[in-house]
Motif scaffolding. Structure first.
Motif, PDB file in Angstrom:
ATOM      1  N   PRO A   1       0.808  -1.223   0.000  1.00 28.44           N
ATOM      2  CA  PRO A   1       0.000   0.000   0.000  1.00 28.44           C
ATOM      3  C   PRO A   1       0.845   1.279   0.000  1.00 28.44           C
ATOM      4  O   PRO A   1       0.395   2.318  -0.450  1.00 28.44           O
ATOM      5  CB  PRO A   1      -0.819  -0.109   1.287  1.00 28.44           C
ATOM      6  CG  PRO A   1      -0.921  -1.572   1.533  1.00 28.44           C
ATOM      7  CD  PRO A   1       0.396  -2.135   1.080  1.00 28.44           C
ATOM      8  N   GLU A   2       2.089   1.192   0.483  1.00 27.79           N
ATOM      9  CA  GLU A   2       2.934   2.378   0.582  1.00 27.79           C
ATOM     10  C   GLU A   2       3.766   2.657  -0.657  1.00 27.79           C
ATOM     11  O   GLU A   2       4.042   3.814  -0.964  1.00 27.79           O
ATOM     12  CB  GLU A   2       3.892   2.259   1.784  1.00 27.79           C
ATOM     13  CG  GLU A   2       3.239   2.396   3.135  1.00 27.79           C
ATOM     14  CD  GLU A   2       2.546   1.119   3.576  1.00 27.79           C
ATOM     15  OE1 GLU A   2       3.055   0.016   3.275  1.00 27.79           O
ATOM     16  OE2 GLU A   2       1.480   1.218   4.198  1.00 27.79           O
ATOM     17  N   ALA A   3       4.216   1.599  -1.341  1.00 24.39           N
ATOM     18  CA  ALA A   3       5.171   1.837  -2.425  1.00 24.39           C
ATOM     19  C   ALA A   3       5.380   0.600  -3.284  1.00 24.39           C
ATOM     20  O   ALA A   3       4.993  -0.502  -2.916  1.00 24.39           O
ATOM     21  CB  ALA A   3       6.525   2.252  -1.829  1.00 24.39           C
ATOM     22  N   VAL A   4       6.049   0.808  -4.413  1.00 19.19           N
ATOM     23  CA  VAL A   4       6.565  -0.298  -5.216  1.00 19.19           C
ATOM     24  C   VAL A   4       7.889  -0.684  -4.559  1.00 19.19           C
ATOM     25  O   VAL A   4       8.809   0.127  -4.479  1.00 19.19           O
ATOM     26  CB  VAL A   4       6.786   0.112  -6.680  1.00 19.19           C
ATOM     27  CG1 VAL A   4       7.469  -1.007  -7.458  1.00 19.19           C
ATOM     28  CG2 VAL A   4       5.465   0.491  -7.337  1.00 19.19           C
ATOM     29  N   ILE A   5       7.978  -1.908  -4.077  1.00 20.57           N
ATOM     30  CA  ILE A   5       9.156  -2.356  -3.337  1.00 20.57           C
ATOM     31  C   ILE A   5      10.214  -2.926  -4.274  1.00 20.57           C
ATOM     32  O   ILE A   5      11.408  -2.754  -4.043  1.00 20.57           O
ATOM     33  CB  ILE A   5       8.760  -3.407  -2.280  1.00 20.57           C
ATOM     34  CG1 ILE A   5       7.707  -2.843  -1.322  1.00 20.57           C
ATOM     35  CG2 ILE A   5       9.973  -3.917  -1.520  1.00 20.57           C
ATOM     36  CD1 ILE A   5       8.118  -1.610  -0.552  1.00 20.57           C
ATOM     37  N   TYR A   6       9.782  -3.584  -5.329  1.00 23.46           N
ATOM     38  CA  TYR A   6      10.734  -4.210  -6.242  1.00 23.46           C
ATOM     39  C   TYR A   6      10.131  -4.260  -7.629  1.00 23.46           C
ATOM     40  O   TYR A   6       8.978  -4.673  -7.794  1.00 23.46           O
ATOM     41  CB  TYR A   6      11.055  -5.627  -5.745  1.00 23.46           C
ATOM     42  CG  TYR A   6      12.186  -6.304  -6.488  1.00 23.46           C
ATOM     43  CD1 TYR A   6      13.501  -6.075  -6.129  1.00 23.46           C
ATOM     44  CD2 TYR A   6      11.935  -7.163  -7.541  1.00 23.46           C
ATOM     45  CE1 TYR A   6      14.546  -6.700  -6.800  1.00 23.46           C
ATOM     46  CE2 TYR A   6      12.968  -7.792  -8.221  1.00 23.46           C
ATOM     47  CZ  TYR A   6      14.277  -7.557  -7.839  1.00 23.46           C
ATOM     48  OH  TYR A   6      15.308  -8.167  -8.510  1.00 23.46           O
ATOM     49  N   SER A   7      10.908  -3.840  -8.611  1.00 20.97           N
ATOM     50  CA  SER A   7      10.450  -3.885 -10.000  1.00 20.97           C
ATOM     51  C   SER A   7      11.677  -4.013 -10.889  1.00 20.97           C
ATOM     52  O   SER A   7      12.314  -3.017 -11.223  1.00 20.97           O
ATOM     53  CB  SER A   7       9.654  -2.627 -10.343  1.00 20.97           C
ATOM     54  OG  SER A   7       9.211  -2.687 -11.684  1.00 20.97           O
ATOM     55  N   GLU A   8      12.023  -5.236 -11.232  1.00 17.61           N
ATOM     56  CA  GLU A   8      13.213  -5.509 -12.033  1.00 17.61           C
ATOM     57  C   GLU A   8      12.918  -6.628 -13.027  1.00 17.61           C
ATOM     58  O   GLU A   8      12.065  -7.474 -12.775  1.00 17.61           O
ATOM     59  CB  GLU A   8      14.365  -5.978 -11.133  1.00 17.61           C
ATOM     60  CG  GLU A   8      14.821  -4.972 -10.104  1.00 17.61           C
ATOM     61  CD  GLU A   8      15.654  -3.850 -10.693  1.00 17.61           C
ATOM     62  OE1 GLU A   8      16.303  -4.091 -11.713  1.00 17.61           O
ATOM     63  OE2 GLU A   8      15.622  -2.758 -10.119  1.00 17.61           O
ATOM     64  N   ALA A   9      13.650  -6.652 -14.105  1.00 17.20           N
ATOM     65  CA  ALA A   9      13.603  -7.786 -15.027  1.00 17.20           C
ATOM     66  C   ALA A   9      14.478  -8.885 -14.417  1.00 17.20           C
ATOM     67  O   ALA A   9      15.625  -8.632 -14.043  1.00 17.20           O
ATOM     68  CB  ALA A   9      14.131  -7.390 -16.393  1.00 17.20           C
ATOM     69  N   VAL A  10      13.927 -10.077 -14.263  1.00 12.37           N
ATOM     70  CA  VAL A  10      14.660 -11.184 -13.642  1.00 12.37           C
ATOM     71  C   VAL A  10      14.515 -12.441 -14.494  1.00 12.37           C
ATOM     72  O   VAL A  10      13.646 -12.529 -15.351  1.00 12.37           O
ATOM     73  CB  VAL A  10      14.172 -11.463 -12.197  1.00 12.37           C
ATOM     74  CG1 VAL A  10      14.396 -10.244 -11.318  1.00 12.37           C
ATOM     75  CG2 VAL A  10      12.712 -11.881 -12.167  1.00 12.37           C
TER      76      VAL A  10
END
Length: 128
Positions: free
Chosen positions: A4-13
């Motif tokens: 609810p607070e933020a995008v914590i992780y967003s990476e190509a894996v």
């Protein structure tokens, strides 16, 4: 991974291992579409020989052929975890649970706090 607070992780894996309701689930590119429940635990994102380890609380994962989206109340990268704080949170929740005289809803919240704190401790220790 979104809270609810933020995008914590967003990476190509290359691969994601997530803690599912039936145990750990490995997700590779072109995985069959899936909507599943995520349990509190360690999530591992692998890319080019390295691993990112995150602690997540319960939530949901939507898997498409090319994306894994996770909605959860709490998530943190293992590098950002303070093990002493996680231990203290787990101890407080366990103590409150043992005291009794709590509602069913409060017991559920306390159990989730214990599981998430434990996931943080394990993720931090795995990171070493």
């Amino acid at each position: 991974i979104v809270t609810p607070e933020a995008v914590i992780y967003s990476e190509a894996v290359d691969m994601v291992t997530l803690p599912g309701s039936e145990g750990e689930t490995g997700i590779y590119p072109n995985h069959v579409p899936l909507l599943t429940k995520v349990q509190a635990g360690e999530l591992i994102a692998k890319k080019t020989g390295s691993e990112e380890i995150l602690a997540v609380s319960e939530g949901f994962a939507e898997i498409t052929g090319e994306h894994v989206s996770i909605l959860t109340d709490n998530a943190v990268n293992s590098t950002d975890i303070d093990e002493a704080t996680a231990e203290e949170a787990r101890s407080k929740a366990e103590k409150r649970l043992k005291e009794g005289d709590i509602s069913e809803e409060e017991a559920k919240i306390l159990n989730q706090a214990i599981l998430y704190s434990t996931a943080q401790i394990r993720a931090k220790r795995r990171r070493g």
